[in-house]
Design a protein around this motif. Structure first.
Motif, PDB file in Angstrom:
ATOM      1  N   GLU A  25      38.948  32.766  46.659  1.00  0.00           N
ATOM      2  CA  GLU A  25      39.195  32.691  48.101  1.00  0.00           C
ATOM      3  C   GLU A  25      39.480  34.078  48.637  1.00  0.00           C
ATOM      4  O   GLU A  25      40.092  34.902  47.971  1.00  0.00           O
ATOM      5  CB  GLU A  25      40.393  31.787  48.378  1.00  0.00           C
ATOM      6  CG  GLU A  25      40.752  31.686  49.835  1.00  0.00           C
ATOM      7  CD  GLU A  25      42.000  30.860  50.084  1.00  0.00           C
ATOM      8  OE1 GLU A  25      42.289  30.588  51.258  1.00  0.00           O
ATOM      9  OE2 GLU A  25      42.698  30.502  49.118  1.00  0.00           O
ATOM     10  N   MET A  26      39.023  34.313  49.866  1.00  0.00           N
ATOM     11  CA  MET A  26      39.320  35.569  50.547  1.00  0.00           C
ATOM     12  C   MET A  26      39.687  35.235  51.983  1.00  0.00           C
ATOM     13  O   MET A  26      39.112  34.324  52.576  1.00  0.00           O
ATOM     14  CB  MET A  26      38.107  36.498  50.500  1.00  0.00           C
ATOM     15  CG  MET A  26      38.394  37.908  50.925  1.00  0.00           C
ATOM     16  SD  MET A  26      36.989  39.034  50.662  1.00  0.00           S
ATOM     17  CE  MET A  26      37.083  39.283  48.886  1.00  0.00           C
ATOM     18  N   ALA A  27      40.629  35.968  52.545  1.00  0.00           N
ATOM     19  CA  ALA A  27      41.047  35.747  53.929  1.00  0.00           C
ATOM     20  C   ALA A  27      41.064  37.070  54.668  1.00  0.00           C
ATOM     21  O   ALA A  27      41.282  38.122  54.080  1.00  0.00           O
ATOM     22  CB  ALA A  27      42.430  35.103  53.971  1.00  0.00           C
ATOM     23  N   GLY A  28      40.833  36.998  55.981  1.00  0.00           N
ATOM     24  CA  GLY A  28      40.864  38.196  56.804  1.00  0.00           C
ATOM     25  C   GLY A  28      40.181  37.960  58.134  1.00  0.00           C
ATOM     26  O   GLY A  28      40.008  36.830  58.575  1.00  0.00           O
ATOM     27  N   SER A  29      39.757  39.049  58.728  1.00  0.00           N
ATOM     28  CA  SER A  29      39.131  38.978  60.035  1.00  0.00           C
ATOM     29  C   SER A  29      38.232  40.191  60.212  1.00  0.00           C
ATOM     30  O   SER A  29      38.548  41.259  59.685  1.00  0.00           O
ATOM     31  CB  SER A  29      40.220  38.948  61.106  1.00  0.00           C
ATOM     32  OG  SER A  29      39.671  38.785  62.374  1.00  0.00           O
ATOM     33  N   LYS A  35      29.973  40.019  48.246  1.00  0.00           N
ATOM     34  CA  LYS A  35      29.865  41.231  47.417  1.00  0.00           C
ATOM     35  C   LYS A  35      30.739  41.112  46.173  1.00  0.00           C
ATOM     36  O   LYS A  35      30.319  41.474  45.067  1.00  0.00           O
ATOM     37  CB  LYS A  35      30.294  42.460  48.215  1.00  0.00           C
ATOM     38  CG  LYS A  35      29.295  42.914  49.240  1.00  0.00           C
ATOM     39  CD  LYS A  35      29.848  44.122  49.995  1.00  0.00           C
ATOM     40  CE  LYS A  35      28.952  44.522  51.144  1.00  0.00           C
ATOM     41  NZ  LYS A  35      29.547  45.637  51.931  1.00  0.00           N
ATOM     42  N   HIS A  36      31.959  40.609  46.355  1.00  0.00           N
ATOM     43  CA  HIS A  36      32.911  40.489  45.251  1.00  0.00           C
ATOM     44  C   HIS A  36      32.416  39.508  44.190  1.00  0.00           C
ATOM     45  O   HIS A  36      32.368  39.850  43.007  1.00  0.00           O
ATOM     46  CB  HIS A  36      34.272  40.042  45.805  1.00  0.00           C
ATOM     47  CG  HIS A  36      35.332  39.863  44.772  1.00  0.00           C
ATOM     48  ND1 HIS A  36      35.821  40.894  44.015  1.00  0.00           N
ATOM     49  CD2 HIS A  36      36.012  38.754  44.389  1.00  0.00           C
ATOM     50  CE1 HIS A  36      36.755  40.438  43.187  1.00  0.00           C
ATOM     51  NE2 HIS A  36      36.888  39.145  43.402  1.00  0.00           N
ATOM     52  N   ILE A  37      32.014  38.335  44.600  1.00  0.00           N
ATOM     53  CA  ILE A  37      31.637  37.295  43.628  1.00  0.00           C
ATOM     54  C   ILE A  37      30.291  37.590  42.972  1.00  0.00           C
ATOM     55  O   ILE A  37      30.067  37.228  41.817  1.00  0.00           O
ATOM     56  CB  ILE A  37      31.674  35.879  44.278  1.00  0.00           C
ATOM     57  CG1 ILE A  37      31.734  34.781  43.203  1.00  0.00           C
ATOM     58  CG2 ILE A  37      30.491  35.665  45.196  1.00  0.00           C
ATOM     59  CD1 ILE A  37      33.042  34.697  42.487  1.00  0.00           C
ATOM     60  N   MET A  38      29.400  38.292  43.669  1.00  0.00           N
ATOM     61  CA  MET A  38      28.085  38.587  43.104  1.00  0.00           C
ATOM     62  C   MET A  38      28.162  39.610  41.971  1.00  0.00           C
ATOM     63  O   MET A  38      27.210  39.751  41.206  1.00  0.00           O
ATOM     64  CB  MET A  38      27.125  39.066  44.197  1.00  0.00           C
ATOM     65  CG  MET A  38      26.798  37.969  45.202  1.00  0.00           C
ATOM     66  SD  MET A  38      26.389  36.417  44.406  1.00  0.00           S
ATOM     67  CE  MET A  38      24.781  36.126  45.063  1.00  0.00           C
ATOM     68  N   THR A  79      39.341  32.172  56.412  1.00  0.00           N
ATOM     69  CA  THR A  79      39.305  32.061  54.959  1.00  0.00           C
ATOM     70  C   THR A  79      37.910  31.605  54.551  1.00  0.00           C
ATOM     71  O   THR A  79      37.229  30.905  55.294  1.00  0.00           O
ATOM     72  CB  THR A  79      40.387  31.095  54.435  1.00  0.00           C
ATOM     73  OG1 THR A  79      40.380  31.137  53.003  1.00  0.00           O
ATOM     74  CG2 THR A  79      40.156  29.676  54.887  1.00  0.00           C
ATOM     75  N   CYS A  80      37.532  32.024  53.374  1.00  0.00           N
ATOM     76  CA  CYS A  80      36.207  31.699  52.869  1.00  0.00           C
ATOM     77  C   CYS A  80      36.335  31.486  51.358  1.00  0.00           C
ATOM     78  O   CYS A  80      37.121  32.178  50.700  1.00  0.00           O
ATOM     79  CB  CYS A  80      35.278  32.873  53.192  1.00  0.00           C
ATOM     80  SG  CYS A  80      33.540  32.547  52.999  1.00  0.00           S
ATOM     81  N   PHE A  81      35.583  30.554  50.803  1.00  0.00           N
ATOM     82  CA  PHE A  81      35.641  30.243  49.379  1.00  0.00           C
ATOM     83  C   PHE A  81      34.292  30.486  48.720  1.00  0.00           C
ATOM     84  O   PHE A  81      33.253  30.308  49.346  1.00  0.00           O
ATOM     85  CB  PHE A  81      36.006  28.768  49.156  1.00  0.00           C
ATOM     86  CG  PHE A  81      37.371  28.404  49.639  1.00  0.00           C
ATOM     87  CD1 PHE A  81      38.458  28.498  48.791  1.00  0.00           C
ATOM     88  CD2 PHE A  81      37.574  27.966  50.938  1.00  0.00           C
ATOM     89  CE1 PHE A  81      39.724  28.164  49.233  1.00  0.00           C
ATOM     90  CE2 PHE A  81      38.837  27.628  51.387  1.00  0.00           C
ATOM     91  CZ  PHE A  81      39.915  27.725  50.536  1.00  0.00           C
ATOM     92  N   ALA A  82      34.330  30.884  47.458  1.00  0.00           N
ATOM     93  CA  ALA A  82      33.122  30.978  46.652  1.00  0.00           C
ATOM     94  C   ALA A  82      33.358  30.175  45.386  1.00  0.00           C
ATOM     95  O   ALA A  82      34.421  30.252  44.774  1.00  0.00           O
ATOM     96  CB  ALA A  82      32.807  32.421  46.306  1.00  0.00           C
ATOM     97  N   MET A 139      40.666  37.050  40.041  1.00  0.00           N
ATOM     98  CA  MET A 139      41.859  36.384  40.579  1.00  0.00           C
ATOM     99  C   MET A 139      41.511  35.085  41.326  1.00  0.00           C
ATOM    100  O   MET A 139      41.831  34.929  42.512  1.00  0.00           O
ATOM    101  CB  MET A 139      42.630  37.333  41.487  1.00  0.00           C
ATOM    102  CG  MET A 139      43.115  38.595  40.804  1.00  0.00           C
ATOM    103  SD  MET A 139      44.206  38.308  39.408  1.00  0.00           S
ATOM    104  CE  MET A 139      45.696  37.892  40.258  1.00  0.00           C
ATOM    105  N   PRO A 140      40.877  34.140  40.658  1.00  0.00           N
ATOM    106  CA  PRO A 140      40.495  32.898  41.345  1.00  0.00           C
ATOM    107  C   PRO A 140      41.701  32.038  41.692  1.00  0.00           C
ATOM    108  O   PRO A 140      42.763  32.153  41.078  1.00  0.00           O
ATOM    109  CB  PRO A 140      39.617  32.195  40.311  1.00  0.00           C
ATOM    110  CG  PRO A 140      40.100  32.694  38.996  1.00  0.00           C
ATOM    111  CD  PRO A 140      40.526  34.127  39.244  1.00  0.00           C
TER     112      PRO A 140
END
Length: 162
Positions: A4-8, A19-22, A51-54, A74-75
């Motif tokens: 998960e990642m959060a921000g704006s 980019k991170h998960i790839m 928030t967004c999930f992969a 860090m999942p």
């Protein structure tokens, strides 16, 4: 594994999570089966924060590689599908535990430094709020020495033990 990642803004969050998960595709000893990235959603009661999930389905050669991947990404959640049982030889278990211990110590050091900086900034903010320009050096030193609520609680706890 779910990351998960959060921000704006929302597009930025999704782009950076992607980019991170790839990076998983580039890691040796990992075979990626599929990666699915959700659309960003606004966090309730957090205006403008998304928030967004992969979700990544992959396999590793061994348990140690899986643990390293967990530290790297860090999942928020992990599900091991197979094998049903994992066994480690003593040297692998020792290396794994030393890696874990070392990383925890580094995270603890970072947290302690951050806490010290927050305490220092809080004291400096109190000086500014008190009109620090017109205060004498003695008054400023008293504010700097002032115990944070956390330090007070520790001191009170120690005095109760005596």
């Amino acid at each position: 594994m779910i990351v998960e990642m959060a921000g704006s803004p929302a597009e930025y969050v999704k782009e950076n999570l992607s980019k991170h998960i790839m990076i998983l595709d580039e890691v040796k000893d990992i075979k990626v089966h599929h990666i699915k990235i959700s659309d960003p959603a606004e966090i309730k009661d957090s205006k403008g924060i998304y928030t967004c999930f992969a979700e990544a389905d992959f396999e590793t050669e061994n348990f140690s590689r899986l643990v390293e991947t967990m530290f790297d990404f860090m999942p928020s959640s992990v599900e091991v599908i197979e094998p049903g049982r994992v066994s480690l030889d003593m040297s692998e278990a020792t290396a794994l535990l030393n890696n874990l211990s070392g990383r925890l110590h580094r995270y603890d050091d970072i947290a302690k430094v951050a806490k010290m900086k927050i305490d220092q900034m809080t004291r400096e903010l109190e000086i500014v709020r008190a009109g620090g320009v017109g205060l004498g050096q003695k008054q400023i030193e008293e504010i700097k020495k002032k115990k944070t609520p956390e330090k007070k609680a520790k001191k009170d706890k120690k005095s109760k033990k005596k």
